[in-house]
Write a protein that holds these residues in place. Structure first.
Motif, mmCIF file in Angstrom:
data_model
loop_
_atom_site.group_PDB
_atom_site.id
_atom_site.type_symbol
_atom_site.label_atom_id
_atom_site.label_comp_id
_atom_site.label_asym_id
_atom_site.label_seq_id
_atom_site.Cartn_x
_atom_site.Cartn_y
_atom_site.Cartn_z
ATOM 1 N N TYR A 33 0.781 -1.220 0.091
ATOM 2 C CA TYR A 33 0.023 0.144 -0.085
ATOM 3 C C TYR A 33 0.917 1.263 -0.006
ATOM 4 C CZ TYR A 33 -3.663 -3.325 1.806
ATOM 5 O OH TYR A 33 -4.394 -4.268 1.956
ATOM 6 N N TYR A 35 0.631 5.136 1.049
ATOM 7 C CA TYR A 35 -0.186 6.226 1.438
ATOM 8 C C TYR A 35 0.562 7.770 1.428
ATOM 9 C CZ TYR A 35 -3.302 2.852 3.773
ATOM 10 O OH TYR A 35 -4.185 1.899 4.009
ATOM 11 N N TYR B 33 -8.800 -0.731 13.162
ATOM 12 C CA TYR B 33 -7.509 -1.102 13.583
ATOM 13 C C TYR B 33 -6.666 0.036 14.304
ATOM 14 C CZ TYR B 33 -7.977 -3.709 9.092
ATOM 15 O OH TYR B 33 -8.559 -4.746 8.130
ATOM 16 N N LEU B 98 -13.252 -8.319 4.931
ATOM 17 C CA LEU B 98 -12.210 -8.977 4.347
ATOM 18 C C LEU B 98 -12.851 -10.228 3.755
ATOM 19 C CD1 LEU B 98 -9.628 -8.322 6.982
ATOM 20 C CD2 LEU B 98 -10.029 -7.137 5.048
ATOM 21 N N GLY B 101 -7.671 -14.056 1.193
ATOM 22 C CA GLY B 101 -6.817 -13.871 -0.137
ATOM 23 C C GLY B 101 -6.919 -12.553 -0.901
ATOM 24 N N TYR B 102 -7.582 -11.556 -0.098
ATOM 25 C CA TYR B 102 -7.949 -10.368 -0.890
ATOM 26 C C TYR B 102 -7.755 -9.348 0.207
ATOM 27 C CZ TYR B 102 -9.667 -7.113 -4.236
ATOM 28 O OH TYR B 102 -9.553 -5.837 -4.971
ATOM 29 N N SER B 103 -7.071 -8.138 -0.150
ATOM 30 C CA SER B 103 -6.773 -7.062 0.715
ATOM 31 C C SER B 103 -7.697 -6.135 0.392
ATOM 32 C CB SER B 103 -5.352 -6.801 0.769
ATOM 33 O OG SER B 103 -4.619 -8.114 1.150
ATOM 34 N N TYR B 104 -7.872 -5.164 1.379
ATOM 35 C CA TYR B 104 -8.944 -4.079 1.415
ATOM 36 C C TYR B 104 -8.048 -2.850 1.779
ATOM 37 C CZ TYR B 104 -12.841 -6.952 -0.263
ATOM 38 O OH TYR B 104 -13.787 -7.706 -0.845
ATOM 39 N N GLU B 105 -8.292 -1.677 1.080
ATOM 40 C CA GLU B 105 -7.499 -0.629 1.500
ATOM 41 C C GLU B 105 -7.886 -0.209 3.178
ATOM 42 O OE1 GLU B 105 -8.900 -0.760 -1.195
ATOM 43 O OE2 GLU B 105 -10.184 1.306 -1.773
ATOM 44 N N GLN B 106 -7.253 0.328 3.813
ATOM 45 C CA GLN B 106 -7.437 0.944 5.063
ATOM 46 C C GLN B 106 -7.518 2.240 5.141
ATOM 47 O OE1 GLN B 106 -5.122 -1.141 8.347
ATOM 48 N NE2 GLN B 106 -5.158 -2.762 7.436
ATOM 49 N N TYR B 107 -8.571 2.766 5.794
ATOM 50 C CA TYR B 107 -8.652 4.140 5.708
ATOM 51 C C TYR B 107 -8.299 4.720 6.967
ATOM 52 C CZ TYR B 107 -11.288 3.481 1.331
ATOM 53 O OH TYR B 107 -11.705 3.273 0.103
#
Lengths: 112, 117
Positions: A33, A35, B33, B98, B101-107
């Motif tokens: 990622y 940022y 998180y 989630l 096997g796939y990631s998602y963006e963390q805001y």
């Protein structure tokens, strides 16, 4: 634990110039990622890369993940003062895709 | 759509006191998180909630730190008693469900700057 090394640590470029920031991992990256953090503010998500060789672009920023998935680069074309800030690379600690490890960041200043 | 919010933005307390930080994730995000950056160091993961359950708290430094997420909405991070080395910026982030096997963006939120004197 996975360590992410970013280079350079800081960068000063003249407006209009191109620049590249690198992020190198000691282990295979399951997800990488990028940022951006403006001084005193939160992290703004730029891009996420998962597949070896993957490349993504958004406006004048391009990020690429190498085939071996251990290094990523962030390239800014024709830099502008609005690009200034701290660029951070983050990576999944494991394959489950949640907790992130971060590099120390690259501080970018764009001068007129 | 409102982003991740954190309160307070700054907190200055004396060693030995208690401080509670709050995070409101993006509506509908089950994953929350906590991260921390101490001076001169990189951002470090503290823990991860899925709804109200602690999925991973391997990054919590010691038992002076207590995180809760009652009801699976906002979360609090309490430091009691605070020590000098707890100073830093505490970030909260959230992401959608989630898939394996796939990631998602963390805001990320703007962070809470904690200073322990």
């Amino acid at each position: 634990s996975q360590e992410l090394e970013q280079s350079p640590q800081s960068l000063i470029v003249q407006e209009g110039k191109n620049l590249t920031i690198n992020c190198t991992s000691s282990k295979t990256l399951y997800g990488l990622y990028w940022y951006k953090q403006k001084y005193g503010e939160g992290l703004i998500f730029l891009m996420m890369l998962q597949k070896g060789g993957e490349e993504k672009s958004h406006e004048k920023i391009t990020a690429k993940l190498d085939e071996k998935k251990q290094q990523s680069s962030l390239h800014i074309t024709a830099s502008q003062p609005s690009h200034a800030g701290i660029y951070l690379c983050g990576a999944d600690i494991g394959s489950s895709g949640y907790a992130l490890n971060f590099g120390k960041g690259t501080s970018l200043l764009v001068t007129p | 759509e409102a982003g991740v919010t954190q309160f307070p933005s700054h907190s200055v307390i004396e060693k030995g006191q208690t401080v509670t930080l709050r995070c409101d994730p993006i509506s509908g995000h089950d994953n929350l998180y906590w991260y921390r950056r101490v001076m001169g160091k990189e951002i470090k993961f503290l823990l991860h909630f899925v709804k109200e359950s602690k999925q991973d708290e391997s990054g919590m430094p010691n038992n002076r730190f207590l995180a809760e997420r009652t009801g699976g909405t906002y979360s609090t991070l309490k430091v009691q008693p605070a020590e000098l080395e707890d100073s830093g910026v505490y970030f909260c982030a959230s992401s959608q469900d989630l898939s394996p096997g796939y990631s998602y963006e963390q805001y990320f939120g703007p962070g809470t700057r904690l200073t322990v004197t």
